[in-house]
Structure formats: structure tokens, C-alpha cells
Design a protein around this motif. Structure first.
Motif, PDB file in Angstrom:
ATOM      1  N   LEU A  51       0.806  -1.220   0.000  1.00 13.80           N
ATOM      2  CA  LEU A  51       0.000   0.000   0.000  1.00 13.80           C
ATOM      3  C   LEU A  51       0.840   1.272   0.000  1.00 13.80           C
ATOM      4  CD1 LEU A  51      -2.870  -0.956   2.485  1.00 13.80           C
ATOM      5  CD2 LEU A  51      -2.939  -0.876  -0.019  1.00 13.80           C
ATOM      6  N   GLY A  52       2.138   1.175   0.262  1.00 13.11           N
ATOM      7  CA  GLY A  52       2.993   2.351   0.238  1.00 13.11           C
ATOM      8  C   GLY A  52       2.708   3.336   1.350  1.00 13.11           C
ATOM      9  N   LEU A  53       2.385   2.836   2.546  1.00  8.41           N
ATOM     10  CA  LEU A  53       2.041   3.703   3.670  1.00  8.41           C
ATOM     11  C   LEU A  53       3.286   4.261   4.356  1.00  8.41           C
ATOM     12  CD1 LEU A  53      -0.688   1.409   5.285  1.00  8.41           C
ATOM     13  CD2 LEU A  53      -1.069   3.349   3.741  1.00  8.41           C
ATOM     14  N   ASP A  54       3.101   5.361   5.094  1.00  6.00           N
ATOM     15  CA  ASP A  54       4.200   5.861   5.921  1.00  6.00           C
ATOM     16  C   ASP A  54       4.448   4.876   7.051  1.00  6.00           C
ATOM     17  OD1 ASP A  54       2.766   6.855   8.543  1.00  6.00           O
ATOM     18  OD2 ASP A  54       1.551   7.607   6.892  1.00  6.00           O
ATOM     19  N   ALA A  55       5.569   5.028   7.754  1.00  8.72           N
ATOM     20  CA  ALA A  55       6.010   4.026   8.723  1.00  8.72           C
ATOM     21  C   ALA A  55       4.994   3.807   9.840  1.00  8.72           C
ATOM     22  CB  ALA A  55       7.366   4.424   9.303  1.00  8.72           C
ATOM     23  N   LEU A  56       4.413   4.893  10.370  1.00 12.37           N
ATOM     24  CA  LEU A  56       3.471   4.750  11.475  1.00 12.37           C
ATOM     25  C   LEU A  56       2.195   4.051  11.029  1.00 12.37           C
ATOM     26  CD1 LEU A  56       2.682   5.251  14.400  1.00 12.37           C
ATOM     27  CD2 LEU A  56       1.836   7.522  13.708  1.00 12.37           C
ATOM     28  N   ALA A  57       1.622   4.484   9.916  1.00  9.90           N
ATOM     29  CA  ALA A  57       0.395   3.861   9.415  1.00  9.90           C
ATOM     30  C   ALA A  57       0.621   2.394   9.081  1.00  9.90           C
ATOM     31  CB  ALA A  57      -0.122   4.612   8.194  1.00  9.90           C
ATOM     32  N   ALA A  58       1.783   2.085   8.496  1.00  8.79           N
ATOM     33  CA  ALA A  58       2.092   0.702   8.147  1.00  8.79           C
ATOM     34  C   ALA A  58       2.206  -0.158   9.406  1.00  8.79           C
ATOM     35  CB  ALA A  58       3.386   0.638   7.345  1.00  8.79           C
ATOM     36  N   ALA A  59       2.860   0.379  10.449  1.00  7.41           N
ATOM     37  CA  ALA A  59       3.003  -0.373  11.696  1.00  7.41           C
ATOM     38  C   ALA A  59       1.647  -0.584  12.365  1.00  7.41           C
ATOM     39  CB  ALA A  59       3.956   0.355  12.635  1.00  7.41           C
ATOM     40  N   ASP A  60       0.801   0.448  12.367  1.00  6.28           N
ATOM     41  CA  ASP A  60      -0.541   0.319  12.942  1.00  6.28           C
ATOM     42  C   ASP A  60      -1.331  -0.768  12.229  1.00  6.28           C
ATOM     43  OD1 ASP A  60       0.023   2.341  14.697  1.00  6.28           O
ATOM     44  OD2 ASP A  60      -1.256   3.847  13.718  1.00  6.28           O
ATOM     45  N   LEU A  61      -1.293  -0.751  10.898  1.00  5.82           N
ATOM     46  CA  LEU A  61      -2.062  -1.704  10.112  1.00  5.82           C
ATOM     47  C   LEU A  61      -1.561  -3.127  10.325  1.00  5.82           C
ATOM     48  CD1 LEU A  61      -4.286  -2.217   8.066  1.00  5.82           C
ATOM     49  CD2 LEU A  61      -2.660  -1.667   6.238  1.00  5.82           C
ATOM     50  N   ARG A  62      -0.258  -3.321  10.349  1.00  6.71           N
ATOM     51  CA  ARG A  62       0.303  -4.656  10.558  1.00  6.71           C
ATOM     52  C   ARG A  62      -0.053  -5.182  11.953  1.00  6.71           C
ATOM     53  NH1 ARG A  62       3.909  -6.710   6.960  1.00  6.71           N
ATOM     54  NH2 ARG A  62       4.729  -8.089   8.591  1.00  6.71           N
ATOM     55  N   GLN A  63      -0.006  -4.306  12.960  1.00  5.35           N
ATOM     56  CA  GLN A  63      -0.392  -4.703  14.312  1.00  5.35           C
ATOM     57  C   GLN A  63      -1.849  -5.160  14.347  1.00  5.35           C
ATOM     58  OE1 GLN A  63       0.834  -5.048  17.409  1.00  5.35           O
ATOM     59  NE2 GLN A  63      -1.045  -4.961  18.621  1.00  5.35           N
ATOM     60  N   PHE A  64      -2.722  -4.406  13.699  1.00  2.00           N
ATOM     61  CA  PHE A  64      -4.146  -4.722  13.708  1.00  2.00           C
ATOM     62  C   PHE A  64      -4.411  -6.035  12.970  1.00  2.00           C
ATOM     63  CE2 PHE A  64      -8.646  -4.384  12.770  1.00  2.00           C
ATOM     64  CZ  PHE A  64      -9.161  -3.773  13.906  1.00  2.00           C
ATOM     65  N   ILE A  65      -3.750  -6.234  11.847  1.00  2.00           N
ATOM     66  CA  ILE A  65      -3.952  -7.461  11.068  1.00  2.00           C
ATOM     67  C   ILE A  65      -3.486  -8.682  11.852  1.00  2.00           C
ATOM     68  CG2 ILE A  65      -3.166  -8.738   9.028  1.00  2.00           C
ATOM     69  CD1 ILE A  65      -3.095  -6.053   7.536  1.00  2.00           C
ATOM     70  N   SER A  66      -2.322  -8.598  12.468  1.00  2.00           N
ATOM     71  CA  SER A  66      -1.746  -9.776  13.109  1.00  2.00           C
ATOM     72  C   SER A  66      -2.296 -10.029  14.513  1.00  2.00           C
ATOM     73  CB  SER A  66      -0.222  -9.646  13.175  1.00  2.00           C
ATOM     74  OG  SER A  66       0.156  -8.518  13.954  1.00  2.00           O
ATOM     75  N   GLN A  67      -2.570  -8.961  15.277  1.00  2.00           N
ATOM     76  CA  GLN A  67      -2.991  -9.129  16.664  1.00  2.00           C
ATOM     77  C   GLN A  67      -4.472  -8.848  16.904  1.00  2.00           C
ATOM     78  OE1 GLN A  67      -0.792 -10.351  19.124  1.00  2.00           O
ATOM     79  NE2 GLN A  67       0.299 -10.755  17.202  1.00  2.00           N
ATOM     80  N   GLY A  68      -5.120  -8.141  15.971  1.00  2.00           N
ATOM     81  CA  GLY A  68      -6.543  -7.877  16.103  1.00  2.00           C
ATOM     82  C   GLY A  68      -6.878  -6.653  16.930  1.00  2.00           C
ATOM     83  N   TYR A  69      -5.871  -5.854  17.291  1.00  2.00           N
ATOM     84  CA  TYR A  69      -6.134  -4.639  18.056  1.00  2.00           C
ATOM     85  C   TYR A  69      -4.977  -3.661  17.886  1.00  2.00           C
ATOM     86  CZ  TYR A  69      -2.662  -5.877  21.608  1.00  2.00           C
ATOM     87  OH  TYR A  69      -1.491  -6.158  22.255  1.00  2.00           O
ATOM     88  N   LEU A  70      -5.217  -2.418  18.286  1.00  2.00           N
ATOM     89  CA  LEU A  70      -4.184  -1.390  18.297  1.00  2.00           C
ATOM     90  C   LEU A  70      -4.455  -0.445  19.450  1.00  2.00           C
ATOM     91  CD1 LEU A  70      -1.758   0.126  16.870  1.00  2.00           C
ATOM     92  CD2 LEU A  70      -3.531   1.550  15.809  1.00  2.00           C
ATOM     93  N   VAL A  71      -3.424  -0.107  20.216  1.00  2.00           N
ATOM     94  CA  VAL A  71      -3.518   0.890  21.283  1.00  2.00           C
ATOM     95  C   VAL A  71      -2.901   2.196  20.791  1.00  2.00           C
ATOM     96  CG1 VAL A  71      -2.810   1.536  23.617  1.00  2.00           C
ATOM     97  CG2 VAL A  71      -3.424  -0.844  23.104  1.00  2.00           C
ATOM     98  N   ILE A  72      -3.630   3.301  20.953  1.00  2.00           N
ATOM     99  CA  ILE A  72      -3.118   4.630  20.606  1.00  2.00           C
ATOM    100  C   ILE A  72      -3.035   5.447  21.896  1.00  2.00           C
ATOM    101  CG2 ILE A  72      -3.433   6.710  19.214  1.00  2.00           C
ATOM    102  CD1 ILE A  72      -5.181   5.107  17.330  1.00  2.00           C
ATOM    103  N   PRO A  73      -1.833   5.602  22.463  1.00  2.00           N
ATOM    104  CA  PRO A  73      -1.695   6.370  23.714  1.00  2.00           C
ATOM    105  C   PRO A  73      -2.012   7.849  23.492  1.00  2.00           C
ATOM    106  CG  PRO A  73       0.253   4.992  23.286  1.00  2.00           C
ATOM    107  CD  PRO A  73      -0.552   5.031  22.017  1.00  2.00           C
ATOM    108  N   GLY A  74      -2.715   8.441  24.435  1.00  2.00           N
ATOM    109  CA  GLY A  74      -2.985   9.877  24.390  1.00  2.00           C
ATOM    110  C   GLY A  74      -3.687  10.340  23.137  1.00  2.00           C
ATOM    111  N   ALA A  75      -4.608   9.543  22.633  1.00  2.00           N
ATOM    112  CA  ALA A  75      -5.299   9.886  21.390  1.00  2.00           C
ATOM    113  C   ALA A  75      -6.181  11.116  21.548  1.00  2.00           C
ATOM    114  CB  ALA A  75      -6.129   8.700  20.896  1.00  2.00           C
ATOM    115  N   ILE A  76      -6.755  11.293  22.744  1.00  2.00           N
ATOM    116  CA  ILE A  76      -7.530  12.508  23.003  1.00  2.00           C
ATOM    117  C   ILE A  76      -6.953  13.189  24.247  1.00  2.00           C
ATOM    118  CG2 ILE A  76      -9.586  11.445  22.019  1.00  2.00           C
ATOM    119  CD1 ILE A  76     -10.764  11.401  24.894  1.00  2.00           C
ATOM    120  N   SER A  77      -7.216  14.464  24.392  1.00  2.00           N
ATOM    121  CA  SER A  77      -6.686  15.221  25.528  1.00  2.00           C
ATOM    122  C   SER A  77      -7.456  14.882  26.798  1.00  2.00           C
ATOM    123  CB  SER A  77      -6.780  16.719  25.253  1.00  2.00           C
ATOM    124  OG  SER A  77      -8.140  17.133  25.240  1.00  2.00           O
ATOM    125  N   GLU A  78      -6.813  15.113  27.941  1.00  2.00           N
ATOM    126  CA  GLU A  78      -7.494  14.902  29.213  1.00  2.00           C
ATOM    127  C   GLU A  78      -8.689  15.851  29.343  1.00  2.00           C
ATOM    128  OE1 GLU A  78      -5.049  14.867  32.646  1.00  2.00           O
ATOM    129  OE2 GLU A  78      -3.682  13.316  31.877  1.00  2.00           O
TER     130      GLU A  78
END
Length: 341
Positions: A51-78
Motif C-alpha cells: 500500500l505504500g504507507l508511511d512508517a506509522l500507518a504501516a506499523a498500525d495496520l500490521r499490528q491490527f492485522i496480526s494481533q486484532g487490536y491497536l492501542v493509541i496512547p494519548g489519542a484525546i486530551s485529558e
């Protein structure tokens, strides 16, 4: 009886990008009776690499495909998390704006003096601008668009004040769709989660277990057809099959603002509650915009999608989103009959 079969091999690979600056040409959902997404195919990681993704997007997608989930720390502000909680707590001063369920049954919001363990506020995004803002953050929206191959539609949400202490299950057993696997979920931590509060737990990689079908044909459980015993068998079987596959149950102890995204078939639940400390969280389920939710046909002319600048959007059974007021709140369309009692 349950039916079992393996997830299918992809018939064709994902197309490669012809222009490095173009948006990735993401595969559409596979044509299967269960609505399997391209990420469910056995060669999904190879497709993702093309897909030619940037490094972060590619890592997120591979994590989701292989493990079935993704954690995004601090995605929204307190601050945004605090505002969502404040908007949820407004149910006590403005109960007529809210739809609430308690352990599966609709209840009168006017009777809520204090939240109890079973209380769930339904579709908070229909009455809270903060709840809408928290959902389609850039990284989460990007992943949802990649796995669906199109914009995402939030089709329902639950606000929890306390943990759910829920048996390990798959969302496909309860969230009904004509394409059961064309589904994903997000869990947003609205406070630092403490041990013993019914924290979320899951089996990484469990989304790739062989399908376990009710009546040999369905991903979703129908009590009138399948019965309670079959449901208990399903839950017991899911734990046993996860452990037999060598999967390890993990728990999620996020900080306020962290986000967890998971696959429709990821086995997950809520751990045992040993303390009455709150576990404030906001959970949503998503479908591709082309799939929508089954309730669309029941709502008829009142069905409406509230779209965000990202192209993603919201729909719901309970509120008339087309009539959203200037204050960002929509009037109730269906509250389980509470207003007529």
C-alpha cells in the motif's frame, strides 16, 4: 450445532500505488457471506506492504492485522475526556435528552440519582459534541479507513461509568449486520483505569480463530432460536479454543485519553470487579459507510448520517440526527418505550 471453517485465502492481491503521492488503493471488503474484510485474508500482511504507507500507518495496520487490536496512547486530551464525562453526567439534570439501559433493559433516565454498575448511556455522540470530537482522531480514522477501504460510520456507542465484568465474547455474536465481519470497535479511556474495576481483557490474535457459527450459518446469537445453553456453550468454547491455540489473556490498564481499537472477532470481555471505583469509558462500534447498520430499514425516512470533515460519520437508532439543534444535541427518536410509559 456450531459450524467451523477457516478464513479464506485472498483471490487477488491488493493493487499497488501508481503514484507515491496518491492515496493508498485499499482493497474493498471480500465478497463472502460473512462480509470478511481484506485484512482477514491469509495474505493480508503482504497486501498491506504493497500500500505504500508511511512508517506509522504501516506499523498500525500490521499490528491490527496480526494481533486484532491497536492501542493509541494519548489519542484525546485529558480536557476532552473530562468534557465527555461532564456531558454524560448531565443526564441527572437533563434526563429527557438521554437514552439509558441497565443490563440490557431500557430504563427511565429521570430515575438516575447515581450511576450503578449496569448503567450504559446509549449513543452519547448524539447529544455531546465532545463525544463526537473524540471518535475520529487522525490516527484512529486512518486505520478504520484502511481496514474498511472506505470511510467509517459509527453505528452505536455506550458510555460506561463502571466496568462491565463481561464474559469473554466476540462483538459479532451481538452486533448484528448483513456483513458481520465488516465491523470494528473503539474503547476510549475517560480516566486512568485501576486494577479490579472490571478492566477490559482480550486474547491477542484470537480474531483469527476458526469461525464458530450459531445454527451452522450465523455469527450472531438469537436467543429464541439458539437458547441460553447454546450461548453458554459458545462462551465456554471461545475461552477453551483461545487457550488451546496458545493465546494469552491480556488486560488493558490505560491512562486517560488512551484509545484501543479492535477487530470484530477479537475475543474480549471485562474482568471481575473487586472494587467499586469507577472505570469511565466510551465504546463505539463501526461499519463501512456502504454497509451501514441493520436498523436503517426500521428507521426509514428518519434515518440520517451526521458526517464529519474527515468523511467519516455517525448514525444511530435512538436519535433523529437530521434534527440536531444548534447546541449540538439531537432529539430522541426511540428510547425503548420509556417516554410512553
Amino acid at each position: 450445532m456450531f459450524g467451523f471453517f477457516k478464513k479464506r485465502e485472498a483471490a487477488t492481491p491488493a493493487p499497488a500505488n501508481s503514484d507515491a503521492d496518491a492515496s493508498p488503493k485499499v482493497p474493498r471488503a471480500a465478497d463472502s457471506p460473512l462480509g470478511e474484510l481484506w485484512i482477514d485474508q491469509n495474505n493480508a500482511l503482504d497486501q498491506a506492504d504493497r500500500l505504500g504507507l508511511d512508517a506509522l500507518a504501516a506499523a498500525d495496520l500490521r499490528q491490527f492485522i496480526s494481533q486484532g487490536y491497536l492501542v493509541i496512547p494519548g489519542a484525546i486530551s485529558e480536557a476532552l475526556a473530562d468534557q465527555i464525562v461532564a456531558d454524560a453526567h448531565r443526564v441527572r439534570s437533563n434526563p429527557g435528552d438521554y437514552v439509558v439501559r441497565d443490563k440490557g433493559a431500557y430504563i427511565n433516565p429521570a430515575h438516575i440519582e447515581e450511576f450503578h454498575l449496569g448503567h450504559r448511556i446509549i449513543d452519547l455522540y448524539a447529544v455531546s459534541a465532545a463525544a463526537r470530537e473524540a471518535v475520529f482522531t487522525p490516527r484512529a480514522s486512518r486505520l478504520l479507513n484502511l481496514i474498511f477501504g472506505e470511510p467509517a460510520l459509527a453505528i452505536q456507542s455506550l458510555y460506561f461509568e463502571y466496568g462491565s465484568q463481561q464474559a469473554v465474547h466476540q462483538d459479532t455474536a451481538y452486533v448484528v449486520s448483513r456483513k458481520p465481519l465488516a465491523l470494528a470497535a473503539i474503547w476510549i479511556a475517560l480516566e486512568d483505569v485501576q486494577p479490579g474495576t472490571g478492566e477490559l481483557c482480550y486474547y491477542p490474535g484470537g480474531h483469527r480463530l476458526p469461525h464458530d457459527l450459531f445454527g451452522g450459518t450465523r455469527k450472531h446469537w438469537i436467543q429464541s432460536q439458539d437458547g441460553v445453553e447454546e450461548h453458554q456453550r459458545y462462551l465456554k468454547s471461545l475461552r477453551e479454543r483461545s487457550e488451546a491455540a496458545g493465546l494469552t489473556l491480556e488486560t488493558f490498564l490505560p491512562k486517560k485519553g488512551d484509545v484501543l481499537l479492535w477487530h470484530a472477532d477479537l475475543p474480549h470481555g471485562g474482568t471481575r470487579i473487586s472494587t467499586l471505583h469507577t472505570r469511565r469509558s466510551y465504546v463505539l462500534h463501526f461499519a463501512p459507510k456502504s454497509v451501514k447498520a441493520n436498523y436503517m430499514s426500521r428507521i426509514g425516512a428518519d434515518y440520517h448520517e451526521h458526517l464529519m470533515p474527515t468523511g467519516d460519520g455517525f448514525s444511530c437508532r435512538h436519535y433523529a440526527l437530521a434534527k440536531m439543534r444548534p447546541d449540538g444535541r439531537a432529539p430522541i427518536l426511540f428510547d425503548g418505550g420509556i417516554s410512553r410509559r
